[in-house]
Design an enzyme around this catalytic site. Structure first.
Site, PDB file in Angstrom:
ATOM      1  N   GLY A   1      19.749  25.705 -27.459  1.00  0.00           N
ATOM      2  CA  GLY A   1      18.874  25.647 -27.823  1.00  0.00           C
ATOM      3  C   GLY A   1      19.011  23.836 -28.770  1.00  0.00           C
ATOM      4  O   GLY A   1      19.708  23.111 -28.772  1.00  0.00           O
TER       5      GLY A   1
ATOM      6  N   ASP B   1      15.605  32.187 -21.797  1.00  0.00           N
ATOM      7  CA  ASP B   1      14.777  33.868 -21.578  1.00  0.00           C
ATOM      8  C   ASP B   1      14.196  34.009 -20.682  1.00  0.00           C
ATOM      9  O   ASP B   1      14.125  35.323 -19.923  1.00  0.00           O
ATOM     10  CB  ASP B   1      13.010  33.088 -22.461  1.00  0.00           C
ATOM     11  CG  ASP B   1      13.181  33.158 -23.673  1.00  0.00           C
ATOM     12  OD1 ASP B   1      14.025  33.864 -24.442  1.00  0.00           O
ATOM     13  OD2 ASP B   1      12.666  31.911 -24.036  1.00  0.00           O
TER      14      ASP B   1
ATOM     15  N   LYS C   1      18.393  39.388 -25.413  1.00  0.00           N
ATOM     16  CA  LYS C   1      19.206  38.228 -25.180  1.00  0.00           C
ATOM     17  C   LYS C   1      18.506  37.298 -26.829  1.00  0.00           C
ATOM     18  O   LYS C   1      17.001  37.824 -27.755  1.00  0.00           O
ATOM     19  CB  LYS C   1      17.614  36.948 -24.614  1.00  0.00           C
ATOM     20  CG  LYS C   1      17.881  35.817 -24.112  1.00  0.00           C
ATOM     21  CD  LYS C   1      16.993  35.168 -25.308  1.00  0.00           C
ATOM     22  CE  LYS C   1      17.506  33.132 -25.017  1.00  0.00           C
ATOM     23  NZ  LYS C   1      16.324  32.583 -25.885  1.00  0.00           N
TER      24      LYS C   1
ATOM     25  N   LYS D   1       9.185  32.931 -22.692  1.00  0.00           N
ATOM     26  CA  LYS D   1       9.463  33.868 -22.951  1.00  0.00           C
ATOM     27  C   LYS D   1       8.435  35.120 -21.987  1.00  0.00           C
ATOM     28  O   LYS D   1       8.395  36.109 -22.248  1.00  0.00           O
ATOM     29  CB  LYS D   1       9.525  34.232 -24.862  1.00  0.00           C
ATOM     30  CG  LYS D   1      10.661  33.490 -25.271  1.00  0.00           C
ATOM     31  CD  LYS D   1      10.284  33.716 -26.948  1.00  0.00           C
ATOM     32  CE  LYS D   1      12.166  32.876 -27.881  1.00  0.00           C
ATOM     33  NZ  LYS D   1      12.326  32.591 -27.091  1.00  0.00           N
TER      34      LYS D   1
ATOM     35  N   GLY E   1      18.655  31.087 -29.862  1.00  0.00           N
ATOM     36  CA  GLY E   1      19.482  29.738 -29.992  1.00  0.00           C
ATOM     37  C   GLY E   1      19.160  29.516 -31.250  1.00  0.00           C
ATOM     38  O   GLY E   1      20.176  28.881 -32.311  1.00  0.00           O
TER      39      GLY E   1
HETATM   40  N1  LIG Z   1       2.396  31.765 -30.723  1.00  0.00           N
HETATM   41  C1  LIG Z   1       3.382  31.746 -30.952  1.00  0.00           C
HETATM   42  N2  LIG Z   1       3.912  33.098 -31.546  1.00  0.00           N
HETATM   43  C2  LIG Z   1       5.010  32.948 -32.607  1.00  0.00           C
HETATM   44  N3  LIG Z   1       6.356  31.662 -32.183  1.00  0.00           N
HETATM   45  C3  LIG Z   1       5.240  30.553 -31.421  1.00  0.00           C
HETATM   46  C4  LIG Z   1       4.270  30.685 -30.952  1.00  0.00           C
HETATM   47  N4  LIG Z   1       3.943  29.552 -29.903  1.00  0.00           N
HETATM   48  C5  LIG Z   1       4.900  28.952 -29.452  1.00  0.00           C
HETATM   49  N5  LIG Z   1       5.747  29.255 -30.539  1.00  0.00           N
HETATM   50  C6  LIG Z   1       7.312  28.811 -31.155  1.00  0.00           C
HETATM   51  O1  LIG Z   1       8.160  29.543 -30.456  1.00  0.00           O
HETATM   52  C7  LIG Z   1       8.670  29.328 -31.472  1.00  0.00           C
HETATM   53  C8  LIG Z   1      10.577  30.047 -30.445  1.00  0.00           C
HETATM   54  O2  LIG Z   1      10.328  29.699 -29.154  1.00  0.00           O
HETATM   55  P1  LIG Z   1      12.193  29.140 -29.117  1.00  0.00           P
HETATM   56  O3  LIG Z   1      11.971  27.961 -30.696  1.00  0.00           O
HETATM   57  O4  LIG Z   1      12.858  28.807 -27.859  1.00  0.00           O
HETATM   58  O5  LIG Z   1      13.796  30.243 -29.490  1.00  0.00           O
HETATM   59  P2  LIG Z   1      14.889  30.948 -28.956  1.00  0.00           P
HETATM   60  O6  LIG Z   1      15.724  29.926 -29.613  1.00  0.00           O
HETATM   61  O7  LIG Z   1      14.756  32.016 -29.293  1.00  0.00           O
HETATM   62  O8  LIG Z   1      14.126  31.102 -27.436  1.00  0.00           O
HETATM   63  C9  LIG Z   1       8.914  29.591 -32.553  1.00  0.00           C
HETATM   64  O9  LIG Z   1       9.481  29.231 -33.579  1.00  0.00           O
HETATM   65  C10 LIG Z   1       7.785  29.321 -32.327  1.00  0.00           C
HETATM   66  O10 LIG Z   1       7.450  28.149 -32.834  1.00  0.00           O
HETATM   67  C1  LIG Z   2      16.315  24.214 -18.927  1.00  0.00           C
HETATM   68  C2  LIG Z   2      15.941  25.065 -20.379  1.00  0.00           C
HETATM   69  O1  LIG Z   2      14.818  25.176 -21.014  1.00  0.00           O
HETATM   70  N1  LIG Z   2      17.228  25.024 -21.132  1.00  0.00           N
HETATM   71  C3  LIG Z   2      17.188  25.265 -22.555  1.00  0.00           C
HETATM   72  C4  LIG Z   2      18.975  26.479 -22.282  1.00  0.00           C
HETATM   73  C5  LIG Z   2      18.961  27.270 -24.053  1.00  0.00           C
HETATM   74  C6  LIG Z   2      18.062  27.769 -23.955  1.00  0.00           C
HETATM   75  O2  LIG Z   2      17.250  28.151 -23.344  1.00  0.00           O
HETATM   76  O3  LIG Z   2      18.251  27.859 -25.521  1.00  0.00           O
HETATM   77  P1  LIG Z   2      16.425  28.553 -26.926  1.00  0.00           P
HETATM   78  O4  LIG Z   2      17.382  30.226 -26.362  1.00  0.00           O
HETATM   79  O5  LIG Z   2      17.637  28.604 -28.064  1.00  0.00           O
HETATM   80  O6  LIG Z   2      15.996  27.759 -26.075  1.00  0.00           O
HETATM   81  C7  LIG Z   2      17.585  24.591 -23.043  1.00  0.00           C
HETATM   82  O7  LIG Z   2      18.325  23.166 -22.701  1.00  0.00           O
HETATM   83  O8  LIG Z   2      17.918  24.121 -23.903  1.00  0.00           O
END
Ligand SMILES: Nc1ncnc2c1ncn2[C@@H]1O[C@H](COP(=O)(O)OP(=O)(O)O)[C@@H](O)[C@H]1O
Ligand SMILES: CC(=O)N[C@@H](CCC(=O)OP(=O)(O)O)C(=O)O
Length: 261
Positions: free
Chosen positions: A52, A170, A18, A225, A21
């Site tokens: 995202g 995720d 995966k 995640k 974003g």
């Molecule tokens: N314990 C943790 N360790 C690392 N990152 C964390 C933790 N808790 C929250 N985060 C946050 O989670 C983010 C990753 O999730 P997200 O921004 O949704 O990324 P993605 O777009 O890859 O799904 C990190 O940048 C950080 O801000």
């Molecule tokens: C329901 C929900 O949260 N959907 C996410 C889908 C995209 C996503 O998951 O993006 P990342 O992997 O960059 O976090 C959203 O709208 O952001």
């Protein structure tokens, strides 16, 4: 979804990757070369992605607001249209282009294709147009992997009635990994794994993760995640990793519960 989809037993290893974003736009050719080498060594790859930040930009451009709850975007009727068109129309196509350029045969898919991801509303009052996965139809994935084409899946699901619902990337990755009986799930994000009090953790267990979440060390986008990772481990997927673009990060293991007590 329930667990206990049996692991497949062919000679090929299966890996679900995966791409978050948060990291997608910064990935270079060298990164995609890793995938090419994996594929050439006989690994069957499935790629899923989020988007995202791209959704946030598009919502802002249209003057729409949104917020998240437990790492899940609260998605109203206007927002689901933006999510659908951004993830499928922009992010998915750009990623397929990058993979193709790197010499990897790839095809873009979303939950509507051959009913790949069928969903119900998760909790419409709380989250709006967000889906809970009801079924993953793996038949198309099997067929594509069988001929060496990498499915690239956008995290948009369809209800039986054909309504698009937003799903966290995720969650889609872990449910796809479960459905195809993957040997490994790799969640690539913008941090080198789980960080606790400024230290990246090489190893984590479900009970440590529960503890860290309760203490507030794990929050926001990290929550889906670790939840997906735990679901996969409980169902017998042997390896789940949360990593940065260097592919270094945290390995989550089901065993060694003793370490955490
Ligand atoms: N314990 C943790 N360790 C690392 N990152 C964390 C933790 N808790 C929250 N985060 C946050 O989670 C983010 C990753 O999730 P997200 O921004 O949704 O990324 P993605 O777009 O890859 O799904 C990190 O940048 C950080 O801000
Ligand atoms: C329901 C929900 O949260 N959907 C996410 C889908 C995209 C996503 O998951 O993006 P990342 O992997 O960059 O976090 C959203 O709208 O952001």
């Amino acid at each position: 979804m329930t667990m206990s989809k049996s692991m497949h037993h062919t000679a090929h290893k299966r890996v679900v990757i995966k791409l978050g974003g948060s990291t997608l736009e910064g990935l270079n050719e060298a990164f995609f070369d890793n995938f090419k080498r994996l594929q050439e060594s006989g690994v069957e790859l499935i790629i899923t992605h989020g988007g995202g930040p791209a959704i946030n930009r598009e919502l802002a451009a249209q003057g729409l607001q949104s917020h998240t709850l437990n790492g899940i975007r609260v998605t109203n009727e206007a927002a689901i249209k933006v999510v659908q068109s951004t993830l499928i129309g922009q992010v998915n196509t750009a990623l397929v282009h990058e993979l193709t350029t790197a010499g990897i045969a790839a095809i873009g898919l979303n939950g509507f294709d051959n009913q790949l991801i069928v969903v119900d509303f998760l909790d419409q009052e709380t989250y709006g147009y967000v889906g809970a996965i009801k079924n993953i139809n793996t038949s198309l994935l099997e067929a594509l992997m069988g001929v060496g084409i990498v499915p690239v899946i956008a995290c948009v699901g369809t209800t039986e009635a054909g309504q698009a619902l937003n799903i966290n990337g995720d969650t889609v990755a872990s449910e796809i990994a479960l459905a195809v009986g993957a040997d490994s799930l790799l969640l690539v994000t913008d941090v080198s794994g789980i960080r606790i009090e400024d230290e990246y953790q090489a190893i984590a267990t479900p009970s440590l993760i529960d503890q860290w979440t309760e203490q507030g060390h794990i929050y926001g986008g990290m929550i889906p995640k670790v939840q997906g990772a735990i679901d996969c481990l409980r169902a017998g997927i042997p390896s789940v990793q949360i990593v940065g673009a260097t592919l270094i990060g945290t390995t989550i293991v089901a065993t060694s519960e003793l370490l955490s007590s």
